[in-house]
Design a protein around this motif. Structure first.
Motif, PDB file in Angstrom:
ATOM      1  N   TYR A  43       0.862  -1.257   0.009  1.00 29.66           N
ATOM      2  CA  TYR A  43       0.104   0.179  -0.137  1.00 29.66           C
ATOM      3  C   TYR A  43       0.858   1.320   0.091  1.00 29.66           C
ATOM      4  CZ  TYR A  43      -3.404  -3.711   0.881  1.00 29.66           C
ATOM      5  OH  TYR A  43      -4.247  -4.716   1.098  1.00 29.66           O
ATOM      6  N   GLU A  60       1.686   3.900  -3.400  1.00 32.35           N
ATOM      7  CA  GLU A  60       1.429   5.323  -3.283  1.00 32.35           C
ATOM      8  C   GLU A  60       2.615   6.274  -3.777  1.00 32.35           C
ATOM      9  OE1 GLU A  60       0.509   6.519   0.499  1.00 32.35           O
ATOM     10  OE2 GLU A  60      -1.785   5.420   0.829  1.00 32.35           O
ATOM     11  N   HIS A  61       3.833   5.532  -3.706  1.00 30.50           N
ATOM     12  CA  HIS A  61       5.016   6.503  -4.000  1.00 30.50           C
ATOM     13  C   HIS A  61       5.720   5.797  -5.368  1.00 30.50           C
ATOM     14  CE1 HIS A  61       4.985   6.950   0.336  1.00 30.50           C
ATOM     15  NE2 HIS A  61       5.573   8.001   0.054  1.00 30.50           N
TER      16      HIS A  61
END
Length: 175
Positions: A76, A80-81
């Motif tokens: 997760y 996101e990065h």
């Protein structure tokens, strides 16, 4: 989590919860591959390692062995990065998407079509059977391990408890 270089192209990272949980980074011609997503707590050290240990080399993909929580926990934060493809065997997709639960694979359950589980563990430097609690079909898991006996790798990395030398010799004692 510290990364340890195992071979010229393979690094291992480990975190403890309550048993050691491993992830690996493999360097290939097309960049770096993260094998398994470990625990959520592994993200910050992994992020740091990508900027220090692997400076100039990009993480290009994630390969999941299966969808147990201790193999996908970092995904997760990581996704996101970074925008990366995540690859898993097609049989794992229903478990990763939440459509199925591994708990349905226990003996006596209705759904027995997929038999996941960690293949081996290591304890005090010796190859051991998978952890019974997390293995739906021990016999099938041990039969899958015959691949180690055929390939005879110098090092075998396990999801829990580290790396063992000459697993093909030790495998005979497990069956």
């Amino acid at each position: 989590m510290k990364l340890k270089q195992l071979t010229r192209h393979v690094w291992a990272g480990c975190a403890y919860w309550p048993v050691p949980v491993m992830v690996w980074i493999v360097e290939g011609r097309n960049g770096l591959t993260l094998v398994d997503g470990g625990l959520p707590s592994m993200w910050n050290p992994m992020h740091e390692a990508l900027h220090t240990t692997f400076r100039g080399r990009s993480l290009n993909r994630i390969l999941l062995t299966h969808g147990h929580g201790d193999h996908v926990g970092m995904l997760y934060a990581l996704t996101e990065h970074l925008q990366l493809p995540i690859t898993a065997h097609e049989f794992e997709i229903p478990f990763l998407s939440g459509e199925k639960s591994y708990t349905t694979l226990r003996p006596g359950s209705v759904n027995k079509d997929i038999q996941p589980g960690d293949l081996f563990t290591i304890f005090f430097g010796k190859l051991r059977r998978p952890i019974e609690k997390f293995t739906a079909n021990m016999e099938e898991s041990l039969q899958s391990g015959a691949l180690v006996a055929r390939l005879k790798p110098k090092l075998t990395a396990c999801a829990h408890f580290g790396v063992v030398k000459d697993a093909s010799i030790q495998y005979i004692n497990l069956v």
